[in-house]
Motif scaffolding. Structure first.
Motif, PDB file in Angstrom:
ATOM      1  N   VAL A 177       5.807   5.454   5.238  1.00 63.10           N
ATOM      2  CA  VAL A 177       6.447   4.529   4.294  1.00 63.10           C
ATOM      3  C   VAL A 177       5.789   3.160   4.372  1.00 63.10           C
ATOM      4  O   VAL A 177       5.543   2.515   3.346  1.00 63.10           O
ATOM      5  CB  VAL A 177       7.965   4.434   4.566  1.00 63.10           C
ATOM      6  CG1 VAL A 177       8.604   3.313   3.770  1.00 63.10           C
ATOM      7  CG2 VAL A 177       8.636   5.766   4.251  1.00 63.10           C
ATOM      8  N   ARG A 178       5.466   2.711   5.601  1.00 62.76           N
ATOM      9  CA  ARG A 178       4.819   1.405   5.751  1.00 62.76           C
ATOM     10  C   ARG A 178       3.464   1.381   5.063  1.00 62.76           C
ATOM     11  O   ARG A 178       3.118   0.405   4.396  1.00 62.76           O
ATOM     12  CB  ARG A 178       4.675   1.069   7.237  1.00 62.76           C
ATOM     13  CG  ARG A 178       4.187  -0.362   7.476  1.00 62.76           C
ATOM     14  CD  ARG A 178       4.204  -0.706   8.930  1.00 62.76           C
ATOM     15  NE  ARG A 178       3.223   0.085   9.655  1.00 62.76           N
ATOM     16  CZ  ARG A 178       3.082   0.076  10.970  1.00 62.76           C
ATOM     17  NH1 ARG A 178       3.898  -0.648  11.705  1.00 62.76           N
ATOM     18  NH2 ARG A 178       2.166   0.798  11.548  1.00 62.76           N
ATOM     19  N   TRP A 179       2.687   2.464   5.194  1.00 63.46           N
ATOM     20  CA  TRP A 179       1.376   2.494   4.541  1.00 63.46           C
ATOM     21  C   TRP A 179       1.533   2.488   3.019  1.00 63.46           C
ATOM     22  O   TRP A 179       0.806   1.786   2.323  1.00 63.46           O
ATOM     23  CB  TRP A 179       0.569   3.735   4.958  1.00 63.46           C
ATOM     24  CG  TRP A 179      -0.782   3.696   4.320  1.00 63.46           C
ATOM     25  CD1 TRP A 179      -1.892   3.099   4.809  1.00 63.46           C
ATOM     26  CD2 TRP A 179      -1.142   4.211   3.029  1.00 63.46           C
ATOM     27  NE1 TRP A 179      -2.929   3.209   3.905  1.00 63.46           N
ATOM     28  CE2 TRP A 179      -2.494   3.891   2.812  1.00 63.46           C
ATOM     29  CE3 TRP A 179      -0.450   4.899   2.042  1.00 63.46           C
ATOM     30  CZ2 TRP A 179      -3.168   4.245   1.650  1.00 63.46           C
ATOM     31  CZ3 TRP A 179      -1.114   5.249   0.878  1.00 63.46           C
ATOM     32  CH2 TRP A 179      -2.460   4.928   0.689  1.00 63.46           C
ATOM     33  N   ILE A 180       2.488   3.254   2.496  1.00 64.53           N
ATOM     34  CA  ILE A 180       2.697   3.303   1.038  1.00 64.53           C
ATOM     35  C   ILE A 180       3.068   1.918   0.517  1.00 64.53           C
ATOM     36  O   ILE A 180       2.536   1.452  -0.500  1.00 64.53           O
ATOM     37  CB  ILE A 180       3.785   4.340   0.692  1.00 64.53           C
ATOM     38  CG1 ILE A 180       3.258   5.757   0.957  1.00 64.53           C
ATOM     39  CG2 ILE A 180       4.246   4.202  -0.748  1.00 64.53           C
ATOM     40  CD1 ILE A 180       4.323   6.834   0.905  1.00 64.53           C
ATOM     41  N   ARG A 181       3.963   1.223   1.213  1.00 63.82           N
ATOM     42  CA  ARG A 181       4.371  -0.118   0.769  1.00 63.82           C
ATOM     43  C   ARG A 181       3.226  -1.121   0.901  1.00 63.82           C
ATOM     44  O   ARG A 181       3.014  -1.959   0.021  1.00 63.82           O
ATOM     45  CB  ARG A 181       5.576  -0.572   1.576  1.00 63.82           C
ATOM     46  CG  ARG A 181       6.807   0.273   1.320  1.00 63.82           C
ATOM     47  CD  ARG A 181       7.914  -0.032   2.271  1.00 63.82           C
ATOM     48  NE  ARG A 181       8.741  -1.108   1.770  1.00 63.82           N
ATOM     49  CZ  ARG A 181       9.779  -1.600   2.408  1.00 63.82           C
ATOM     50  NH1 ARG A 181      10.104  -1.116   3.586  1.00 63.82           N
ATOM     51  NH2 ARG A 181      10.480  -2.568   1.901  1.00 63.82           N
ATOM     52  N   ARG A 182       2.482  -1.016   2.022  1.00 62.75           N
ATOM     53  CA  ARG A 182       1.376  -1.948   2.228  1.00 62.75           C
ATOM     54  C   ARG A 182       0.284  -1.735   1.188  1.00 62.75           C
ATOM     55  O   ARG A 182      -0.279  -2.698   0.661  1.00 62.75           O
ATOM     56  CB  ARG A 182       0.811  -1.784   3.637  1.00 62.75           C
ATOM     57  CG  ARG A 182      -0.219  -2.856   3.981  1.00 62.75           C
ATOM     58  CD  ARG A 182      -0.629  -2.772   5.411  1.00 62.75           C
ATOM     59  NE  ARG A 182      -1.239  -1.485   5.686  1.00 62.75           N
ATOM     60  CZ  ARG A 182      -1.487  -1.012   6.893  1.00 62.75           C
ATOM     61  NH1 ARG A 182      -1.133  -1.694   7.956  1.00 62.75           N
ATOM     62  NH2 ARG A 182      -2.050   0.152   7.059  1.00 62.75           N
ATOM     63  N   SER A 183      -0.008  -0.470   0.867  1.00 63.21           N
ATOM     64  CA  SER A 183      -1.046  -0.211  -0.132  1.00 63.21           C
ATOM     65  C   SER A 183      -0.618  -0.731  -1.504  1.00 63.21           C
ATOM     66  O   SER A 183      -1.433  -1.291  -2.246  1.00 63.21           O
ATOM     67  CB  SER A 183      -1.375   1.284  -0.205  1.00 63.21           C
ATOM     68  OG  SER A 183      -0.278   2.019  -0.720  1.00 63.21           O
ATOM     69  N   ALA A 184       0.667  -0.568  -1.837  1.00 61.53           N
ATOM     70  CA  ALA A 184       1.162  -1.099  -3.113  1.00 61.53           C
ATOM     71  C   ALA A 184       1.067  -2.622  -3.134  1.00 61.53           C
ATOM     72  O   ALA A 184       0.674  -3.221  -4.147  1.00 61.53           O
ATOM     73  CB  ALA A 184       2.595  -0.642  -3.348  1.00 61.53           C
ATOM     74  N   THR A 185       1.381  -3.262  -2.019  1.00 60.35           N
ATOM     75  CA  THR A 185       1.288  -4.725  -1.930  1.00 60.35           C
ATOM     76  C   THR A 185      -0.140  -5.191  -2.090  1.00 60.35           C
ATOM     77  O   THR A 185      -0.419  -6.161  -2.819  1.00 60.35           O
ATOM     78  CB  THR A 185       1.857  -5.210  -0.581  1.00 60.35           C
ATOM     79  OG1 THR A 185       3.215  -4.783  -0.467  1.00 60.35           O
ATOM     80  CG2 THR A 185       1.781  -6.721  -0.468  1.00 60.35           C
TER      81      THR A 185
ATOM     82  N   ASP B  17      -1.230  -4.818  -5.696  1.00 58.74           N
ATOM     83  CA  ASP B  17      -0.629  -5.881  -6.509  1.00 58.74           C
ATOM     84  C   ASP B  17      -1.323  -7.212  -6.248  1.00 58.74           C
ATOM     85  O   ASP B  17      -1.553  -8.005  -7.172  1.00 58.74           O
ATOM     86  CB  ASP B  17       0.865  -6.011  -6.212  1.00 58.74           C
ATOM     87  CG  ASP B  17       1.660  -4.813  -6.722  1.00 58.74           C
ATOM     88  OD1 ASP B  17       1.131  -4.059  -7.557  1.00 58.74           O
ATOM     89  OD2 ASP B  17       2.806  -4.627  -6.261  1.00 58.74           O
TER      90      ASP B  17
ATOM     91  N   MET C 214       2.221   4.243  -7.535  1.00 59.47           N
ATOM     92  CA  MET C 214       2.414   4.296  -6.105  1.00 59.47           C
ATOM     93  C   MET C 214       1.530   5.397  -5.516  1.00 59.47           C
ATOM     94  O   MET C 214       1.578   6.546  -5.950  1.00 59.47           O
ATOM     95  CB  MET C 214       3.883   4.590  -5.802  1.00 59.47           C
ATOM     96  CG  MET C 214       4.180   4.700  -4.323  1.00 59.47           C
ATOM     97  SD  MET C 214       5.932   4.978  -3.968  1.00 59.47           S
ATOM     98  CE  MET C 214       6.116   6.658  -4.502  1.00 59.47           C
TER      99      MET C 214
END
Length: 201
Positions: A130-138, A141, A1
């Motif tokens: 938080v949105r950037w962290i989740r979007r970057s992980a998506t 992936d 992450m």
């Protein structure tokens, strides 16, 4: 992450935003504690009243005890001193009550001055992080998934057109090359999609 972007410009903006949020929270806490100290200074008269009342009550009680030693009228002399000592105790209690009220007001003001601004800062800053962290992980992936590069390339094609001008345009255009499955065009487009999100391919 990933917590921060891999591209320097976006990473610098994220670090700056984090520093601003931390500084705002620290300044809010410092201000709230300063206000608390100022309010608590209002309790000083209460402390003086309490101290004076206790001293008066003690002195009058001692005078009453001394007066009680007078033959025949000792008990009669003691009663007024005892009543005055009780009044001094009541004065001390009033001083303590004033201190309690000031302390409660100071505590409520401190909580209000900390919680409201900190909640405001967190509501503005935290969801974006938080949105950037989740979007970057998506996106990462997606890149590793089968056909993920094609989807990233489509994302680049449907996004702002500015960066697309850096790709040499093949015959028929970028969209046609993407539909044909041109690996070079797909790789270039997926790289653009990642860089827009602050990630390196």
């Amino acid at each position: 992450m990933l917590l921060y972007a891999q591209t320097p410009a976006r990473r610098n903006r994220q670090i700056l935003a984090d520093l601003i949020a931390v500084l705002l929270i620290a300044a809010t806490v410092k201000f709230a504690l300063t206000v608390r100290g100022a309010i608590m200074r209002l309790a000083e008269p209460g402390r003086k009243v309490e101290s004076s009342g206790e001293s008066l009550a003690h002195a009058l009680a001692e005078a009453g005890d001394t007066a009680s030693g007078v033959p025949l009228v000792g008990d009669l002399l003691r009663k007024p001193f005892r009543s005055a000592a009780d009044a001094g105790t009541g004065l001390a209690d009033a001083g303590q009550s004033l201190q309690d009220v000031v302390s409660q007001v100071a505590t409520l003001a401190t909580f209000a001055l900390i919680i409201l601004p900190v909640a405001f800062v967190l509501l503005l800053w935290l969801p974006l992080r938080v949105r950037w962290i989740r979007r970057s992980a998506t996106l990462r992936d997606l890149l590793d998934a089968p056909g993920g590069a094609d989807l990233l390339a489509l994302r680049a094609l449907t996004g702002p057109p500015g960066a697309l001008s850096t790709i040499p345009t093949p015959a028929g255009g970028l969209a046609d090359a993407w539909r044909r499955g041109d690996r070079h065009v797909i790789a270039a487009l997926s790289e653009i999609a990642l860089r827009r999100a602050g990630l390196k391919p």
